[in-house]
Motif scaffolding. Structure first.
Motif, mmCIF file in Angstrom:
data_model
loop_
_atom_site.group_PDB
_atom_site.id
_atom_site.type_symbol
_atom_site.label_atom_id
_atom_site.label_comp_id
_atom_site.label_asym_id
_atom_site.label_seq_id
_atom_site.Cartn_x
_atom_site.Cartn_y
_atom_site.Cartn_z
ATOM 1 N N LEU A 181 7.563 0.709 1.205
ATOM 2 C CA LEU A 181 8.475 0.733 2.350
ATOM 3 C C LEU A 181 9.227 -0.577 2.489
ATOM 4 C CD1 LEU A 181 6.493 2.634 5.143
ATOM 5 C CD2 LEU A 181 8.615 3.346 4.023
ATOM 6 N N SER A 182 8.583 -1.697 2.174
ATOM 7 C CA SER A 182 9.274 -2.992 2.193
ATOM 8 C C SER A 182 10.434 -2.996 1.202
ATOM 9 C CB SER A 182 8.293 -4.123 1.858
ATOM 10 O OG SER A 182 8.966 -5.357 1.773
ATOM 11 N N TRP A 269 8.976 -9.886 5.258
ATOM 12 C CA TRP A 269 9.654 -9.258 6.408
ATOM 13 C C TRP A 269 9.545 -7.740 6.314
ATOM 14 C CZ3 TRP A 269 13.993 -6.021 5.814
ATOM 15 C CH2 TRP A 269 14.524 -5.536 7.016
ATOM 16 N N GLY A 270 9.782 -7.185 5.136
ATOM 17 C CA GLY A 270 9.700 -5.742 4.957
ATOM 18 C C GLY A 270 8.291 -5.218 5.160
ATOM 19 N N CYS A 271 7.305 -5.960 4.652
ATOM 20 C CA CYS A 271 5.908 -5.542 4.820
ATOM 21 C C CYS A 271 5.519 -5.541 6.293
ATOM 22 C CB CYS A 271 4.981 -6.469 4.034
ATOM 23 S SG CYS A 271 5.114 -6.315 2.245
ATOM 24 N N ALA A 278 5.728 1.719 11.033
ATOM 25 C CA ALA A 278 5.493 3.013 10.384
ATOM 26 C C ALA A 278 4.366 3.760 11.091
ATOM 27 C CB ALA A 278 5.136 2.804 8.912
ATOM 28 N N PHE A 279 4.500 5.074 11.164
ATOM 29 C CA PHE A 279 3.381 5.897 11.598
ATOM 30 C C PHE A 279 2.993 6.802 10.435
ATOM 31 C CE2 PHE A 279 7.274 7.917 13.268
ATOM 32 C CZ PHE A 279 7.201 9.173 12.689
ATOM 33 N N LYS A 340 1.457 10.561 4.415
ATOM 34 C CA LYS A 340 2.878 10.232 4.537
ATOM 35 C C LYS A 340 3.048 9.125 5.554
ATOM 36 C CE LYS A 340 7.453 12.280 4.656
ATOM 37 N NZ LYS A 340 8.204 13.523 4.455
ATOM 38 N N TYR A 341 3.845 8.124 5.210
ATOM 39 C CA TYR A 341 4.128 6.972 6.068
ATOM 40 C C TYR A 341 5.617 6.983 6.363
ATOM 41 C CZ TYR A 341 -0.393 5.571 4.187
ATOM 42 O OH TYR A 341 -1.719 5.541 3.813
ATOM 43 N N VAL A 342 5.956 6.940 7.657
ATOM 44 C CA VAL A 342 7.350 7.117 8.076
ATOM 45 C C VAL A 342 7.765 6.018 9.044
ATOM 46 C CG1 VAL A 342 8.998 8.690 9.165
ATOM 47 C CG2 VAL A 342 7.063 9.614 7.858
#
Length: 580
Positions: A181-182, A269-271, A278-279, A340-342
């Motif tokens: 995601l980062s 920063w992204g992490c 994220a949920f 799933k991470y959103v």
């Protein structure tokens, strides 16, 4: 002849009954899919939200003024205690998010009955009701195409792979979810803001509205971390820093262009954005796709129209397709433990509460989007709408979200492992001596824990930092039962030890009132020693916290440090009282 005709009639009647039963089963399945809210996920890891629901309706609301339309991104929940900063002032954040609000409207993000605001000038941002909200009503709907998501395990984005990791795609494909995601966040923020999957939508307004700085222990000095007076958190942050650096170096040295475009600071920063916004939940398959069902209907019509088979055969084929679709979308992902991470724009503005959440996030199966709905008993006008990130203890909340929850029902305290306890002090407290063979048996059973050595290995689980096997104490259920079992064996008399066959497993239940009392006294003394070892006591922390919160311009780090260690001491004190 009569018997033959009767047999044929019976077979015909049976076929009709079978066909009727199959149709009824299919009808029940379809009706249940349309009418029911299918919740397939249990709370787990990040912001734990149920990811599947099949029907929804958007709450009706009067026309909302331009002021109420402004959607703001919180920099951090720490803003509730941080004052005097232009970066975190409410008015400044409002101005910086006008473009995001326009972007949301243009790209079909629907919201009604709420606004993003702050309780007052010194509080953080959240979702507030502009009218009384009824239970089950939908207040936000976000199309899936506008979200950033990762499925775990083995999910990757081909656009990211081709743009950043063409020479070594394995480095990207093997990245954990927060790193993946980062990468997505940094790609849209620094490489190419156009999201081709969303039909060429520019993600720039959303990216620019995200916080650029996080006030979490990751950025604290070693001396500041030591002021927390809690070794597990210090070790957790140390492991987190090391793991993130290793992950970045692996990605940057993969022979790709990633390292030349995205710095380590960008990656961090992204992490942090991923971990705090994220949920997640058990993946429930893709959104509803009507094409297979329409195709089956057409094939059945042709099949029967051309006389290629019976109605029963056509029904069997249709049932097979419907059942296969259900298995693919709902059953197999659950069995395969796909997560799933959103990160969902606007919805992630909802703040956390440990108990009494008034909102729920779900995936809308037929609408192919995510929604925020109202839980019982509803939300009154002007009140903030909270969701629950999951059963988060204060270690997790501070490390990844940057705040501490007072009297957190999910909080834990990790005492040192049994091998580090002061045996002489325990013997004095319970009036018994530790006999020969006890410690050796406990060690072989793995109940003594191990010595702390965070450099010996690196683990992806940096939460709670209990790789050393520390004794876990929870506010909800007290001391770990395995520890009581171990102490029953440890303080057992020679006769009790012999009667148990010198087996640790035979101490799982109370062996005698005297032994039980000795074990509880030992546990209590261990917790008292832990509390006494702190450089400051509870009264001193309460006084210091009161002074800090009364001053303007105090660094949030100082307030959080005292608040966090006070909550840990309160939990210890409660546990000591429960052992009387």
């Amino acid at each position: 002849m009569v018997s033959v005709q009767t047999s044929r009639a019976e077979r015909s009647s049976m076929r009709k009954r079978n066909l009727s039963l199959k149709c009824e089963v299919l009808l029940v399945i379809i009706q249940s899919l349309i009418a029911a809210d299918i919740q397939l996920s249990d709370a787990f890891l990040s912001n734990d939200i149920s990811l599947t629901r099949l029907s929804s309706r958007l709450v009706s609301t009067p026309a909302i003024s331009k002021t109420h339309d402004v959607a703001i991104r919180r920099v951090s929940l720490l803003e509730a205690v941080k004052t005097g900063s232009a970066e975190t002032s409410t008015s400044s954040r409002l101005k910086r998010t006008f473009a995001f609000t326009d972007w949301a409207k243009e790209n079909d993000i629907k919201y009604a009955g709420i606004q993003v605001s702050s309780g007052d000038q010194n509080s953080g941002l959240g979702l507030y009701a502009t009218q009384t909200l009824s239970p089950q009503s939908i207040v936000i709907q976000v199309p899936t195409k506008l979200t950033l998501s990762v499925e775990s395990p083995s999910d990757y984005n081909k656009v990211m792979e081709q743009g950043l990791f063409a020479s070594n795609p394995k480095a990207y494909r093997n990245a954990p979810w927060w790193a993946a995601l980062s990468i997505q966040l940094n790609y849209f923020d620094k490489v190419n803001s156009i999201n081709e999957r969303a039909g060429g939508v520019s993600m720039k307004p959303w990216m620019e509205s995200l916080p650029r700085v996080y006030d979490t222990p990751f950025h604290w000095s070693d001396s500041a971390l030591a002021e927390l007076q809690y070794r597990p958190m210090v070790e957790a942050v140390t492991l987190q820093k090391r793991l993130w650096k290793i992950q970045y170096d692996s990605l940057a040295s993969s022979g790709s262009v990633f390292g030349s475009l995205i710095t380590y600071e960008d990656f961090v920063w992204g992490c942090e954005t991923a971990r705090s916004r994220a949920f997640s939940g058990a993946y429930s398959g893709s959104a509803f796709n009507p094409i297979p069902y329409a195709t089956v209907a057409a094939l059945v019509a042709v099949y029967l129209g051309l006389g290629l088979g019976t109605v029963e055969q056509a029904a069997n084929g249709a049932a097979l397709v419907v059942c296969g679709s259900i298995l693919k979308d709902f059953v197999f992902p659950k069995l395969l433990k796909v997560q799933k991470y959103v990160i969902c724009p606007l919805i992630d503005m909802a703040n956390h509460v440990g108990v009494g959440a008034s909102g729920n996030v779900a995936f809308e199966y037929f609408a192919d989007g995510f929604s925020l709905s109202v839980l019982e008993p509803g939300v009154s006008q002007g009140s903030e709408m909270f969701i629950q990130y999951g059963p988060r203890n204060n270690d997790q909340l501070l490390q990844y979200y940057g705040f501490v929850e007072t009297n957190n029902v999910h909080d834990v305290y990790i005492l040192p492992p049994l091998r580090e306890w002061d045996i002489a002090a325990l013997e004095e407290a319970c009036g018994r001596k530790v006999g020969p063979g006890r410690l050796e048996k406990l060690d072989r059973a793995g109940l003594l824990g191990r010595s702390s050595d965070i450099d010996s290995s690196i683990s992806g689980n940096t939460e709670a930092a209990n790789d050393i096997g520390g004794v876990v104490l929870t506010r909800a259920s007290g001391i770990d039962p395995a520890v009581i079992q171990a102490l029953r064996a440890l303080v057992s008399s020679d006769q009790e030890w012999e009667d148990a066959g010198e087996a640790i497993g035979n101490f799982a239940a109370e062996v005698s009132p005297e032994n039980e009392r000795a074990a509880r006294l030992a546990v209590r003394r261990a917790m008292e020693l832990e509390l006494e070892s702190k450089p400051t006591n509870m009264d001193e922390d309460k006084g210091l916290l009161k002074v800090l919160e009364s001053r303007n311009g105090v660094d949030v780090e100082e307030i959080l440090t005292v608040r966090y260690r006070l909550e840990k001491k309160k939990l210890l004190q409660e546990a000591i009282g429960n052992m009387r």
